[in-house]
Design a protein around this motif. Structure first.
Motif, mmCIF file in Angstrom:
data_model
loop_
_atom_site.group_PDB
_atom_site.id
_atom_site.type_symbol
_atom_site.label_atom_id
_atom_site.label_comp_id
_atom_site.label_asym_id
_atom_site.label_seq_id
_atom_site.Cartn_x
_atom_site.Cartn_y
_atom_site.Cartn_z
ATOM 1 N N THR A 69 0.905 -1.229 -0.002
ATOM 2 C CA THR A 69 -0.035 -0.090 0.027
ATOM 3 C C THR A 69 0.960 1.036 -0.105
ATOM 4 O OG1 THR A 69 -0.017 0.219 2.566
ATOM 5 C CG2 THR A 69 -1.841 -1.283 1.409
ATOM 6 N N GLN A 70 0.284 2.340 0.062
ATOM 7 C CA GLN A 70 0.982 3.621 0.102
ATOM 8 C C GLN A 70 1.922 3.744 1.261
ATOM 9 O OE1 GLN A 70 -1.778 6.971 -0.085
ATOM 10 N NE2 GLN A 70 0.004 8.575 0.636
ATOM 11 N N LEU A 71 1.593 3.173 2.499
ATOM 12 C CA LEU A 71 2.305 3.028 3.405
ATOM 13 C C LEU A 71 3.729 2.418 3.478
ATOM 14 C CD1 LEU A 71 2.947 3.417 6.603
ATOM 15 C CD2 LEU A 71 1.755 1.414 7.131
ATOM 16 N N ASP A 72 3.600 1.432 2.546
ATOM 17 C CA ASP A 72 4.933 0.619 2.202
ATOM 18 C C ASP A 72 5.846 1.679 1.412
ATOM 19 O OD1 ASP A 72 4.691 -2.131 3.018
ATOM 20 O OD2 ASP A 72 2.734 -1.776 1.910
ATOM 21 N N MET A 73 5.116 2.309 0.341
ATOM 22 C CA MET A 73 5.921 3.405 -0.493
ATOM 23 C C MET A 73 6.315 4.454 0.585
ATOM 24 S SD MET A 73 4.211 4.093 -4.070
ATOM 25 C CE MET A 73 5.549 4.850 -4.554
ATOM 26 N N GLN A 74 5.808 4.941 1.566
ATOM 27 C CA GLN A 74 6.291 6.003 2.351
ATOM 28 C C GLN A 74 7.665 5.529 3.307
ATOM 29 O OE1 GLN A 74 2.524 6.847 4.445
ATOM 30 N NE2 GLN A 74 2.733 9.069 3.790
ATOM 31 N N GLU A 75 7.628 4.343 3.623
ATOM 32 C CA GLU A 75 8.532 3.631 4.331
ATOM 33 C C GLU A 75 9.954 3.230 3.331
ATOM 34 O OE1 GLU A 75 6.780 0.125 5.966
ATOM 35 O OE2 GLU A 75 6.073 1.107 7.603
ATOM 36 N N LYS A 76 9.520 2.892 2.356
ATOM 37 C CA LYS A 76 10.735 2.692 1.335
ATOM 38 C C LYS A 76 11.495 4.070 1.042
ATOM 39 C CE LYS A 76 10.445 -0.083 -2.161
ATOM 40 N NZ LYS A 76 10.062 -0.925 -3.538
ATOM 41 N N ALA A 77 10.496 5.263 0.732
ATOM 42 C CA ALA A 77 11.142 6.479 0.284
ATOM 43 C C ALA A 77 11.856 7.039 1.665
ATOM 44 C CB ALA A 77 9.869 7.385 0.057
#
Length: 337
Positions: A149-157
């Motif tokens: 989800t978007q949360l995973d993108m935030q963590e990767k970024a």
């Protein structure tokens, strides 16, 4: 940022003839010294030779080398060691040194001529790279069985895991798509439904989605120092707008085989049960068996298989035109459809 000309594989990019000639034209009326010092302090003979030998066009390179003594003032030591500096410079070619010399020692020429050409070169490379990505990138599809989800993108970024724009595009296609609505575009973004404990598609307007994407700041893992210092913060919103065509669908339907149409249905919402409560289901089985199948085991089994097929194949229409006589009662199976 326009002066960073190192390719992804670490090699030095070739300078085009237009820019090389502009450098030759600007490297005049300089005081050239023998001992190498930082370029921002003084111009050394070695740096000049490194720059001209790095120019791929031999005619332009020869003109530049010929201009060193013709249009510039060399110190006594520089003039004495001219041949040695030429030999050393030939072993370390790098044409982009010339732009740096002009930046510090002929600022008017740099601002008026060189900088616009560097920007033109930079924008051309960006456009070429984007076209290449658009042509070769094989995108992901939104999969509601995928927990990303978007949360995973935030963590990767936040962890600096992204190295290239295409990695962000690939991840973004796992959670976001948009399609044409009656009055404005509608965005479908994947998110977690806590009640059903599943991933679902939320349909939102552009402004709402953009606010979500703006919250994800990108700090590329291998970004060059010059780019970090001079560029504005990049968010996922910037990347999305840059590659927006990759996310577009012409319409949204419940189920469609057309890859250009967003299919909303990707499976039934359900909670996974660890145990099955047959007592809860018994009333439905009884209705099917005693009322619809009129107590006939063969018809009852057929109907259960038919219902199972419908659940396993959503959107497909299985036409049945079969009749069964059970205790002199005619049962039309397709009446259930």
């Amino acid at each position: 940022m326009y002066g960073v000309q190192i390719n992804d594989d670490g090699t030095i990019e070739q300078m085009n003839d237009e820019l090389a000639q502009a450098c030759v034209n600007g490297l005049k009326n300089l005081e050239i010294h023998n001992y190498p010092q930082p370029i921002n302090m003084e111009v050394s003979l070695l740096s000049i030779f490194c720059g001209f030998y790095g120019t791929s066009n031999e005619t332009i390179s020869a003109e530049g080398i010929g201009n060193i003594r013709k249009f510039n003032k060399l110190s006594a030591n520089a003039d004495k060691n001219y041949g040695q500096a030429s030999s050393n410079g030939e072993r370390k070619p790098n044409p982009w040194i010339l732009t740096k010399i002009l930046r510090y020692h002929n600022k008017d020429h740099y601002e008026q001529i060189i900088k616009p050409l560097l920007k033109k070169n930079y924008e051309g490379k960006k456009k070429e790279k984007q076209i290449q990505i658009n042509q070769t990138l094989i995108l992901n599809k939104i999969d509601l069985t995928d927990d990303f989800t978007q949360l995973d993108m935030q963590e990767k970024a936040a962890n600096g895991e992204y190295e290239k724009e295409e990695q962000i595009v690939m991840d973004l296609t796992r959670i976001l798509i948009y399609y044409e609505g009656e009055t404005e575009d509608i965005y479908a973004i994947k998110g977690y439904d806590a009640i059903c404990d599943t991933q679902v598609l939320y349909h939102k307007l552009e402004g709402t989605v953009y606010k979500q994407l703006e919250k994800i700041n990108i700090n590329f893992k291998n970004k060059k120092i010059d780019e970090k210092d001079n560029s504005k913060p990049i968010t996922v919103k910037h990347i999305f707008k840059k590659y927006a065509s990759k996310f577009f669908k012409k319409r949204c339907k419940f189920i469609s085989e057309d890859p250009k149409i967003l299919t909303v249905f990707q499976g039934y919402k359900y909670k996974k049960l660890h145990t099955i409560d047959y007592e809860c289901l018994q009333m439905y089985f009884y209705l099917i068996k005693e009322t619809i199948a009129a107590g006939d085991e063969r018809v009852y089994e057929y109907i259960l298989n038919w219902i199972a097929w419908l659940i396993q194949n959503p959107g497909k229409n299985r036409e049945l035109q079969q009749y069964y006589k059970v205790d002199k009662v005619q049962v039309k199976i397709d009446s259930l459809m």
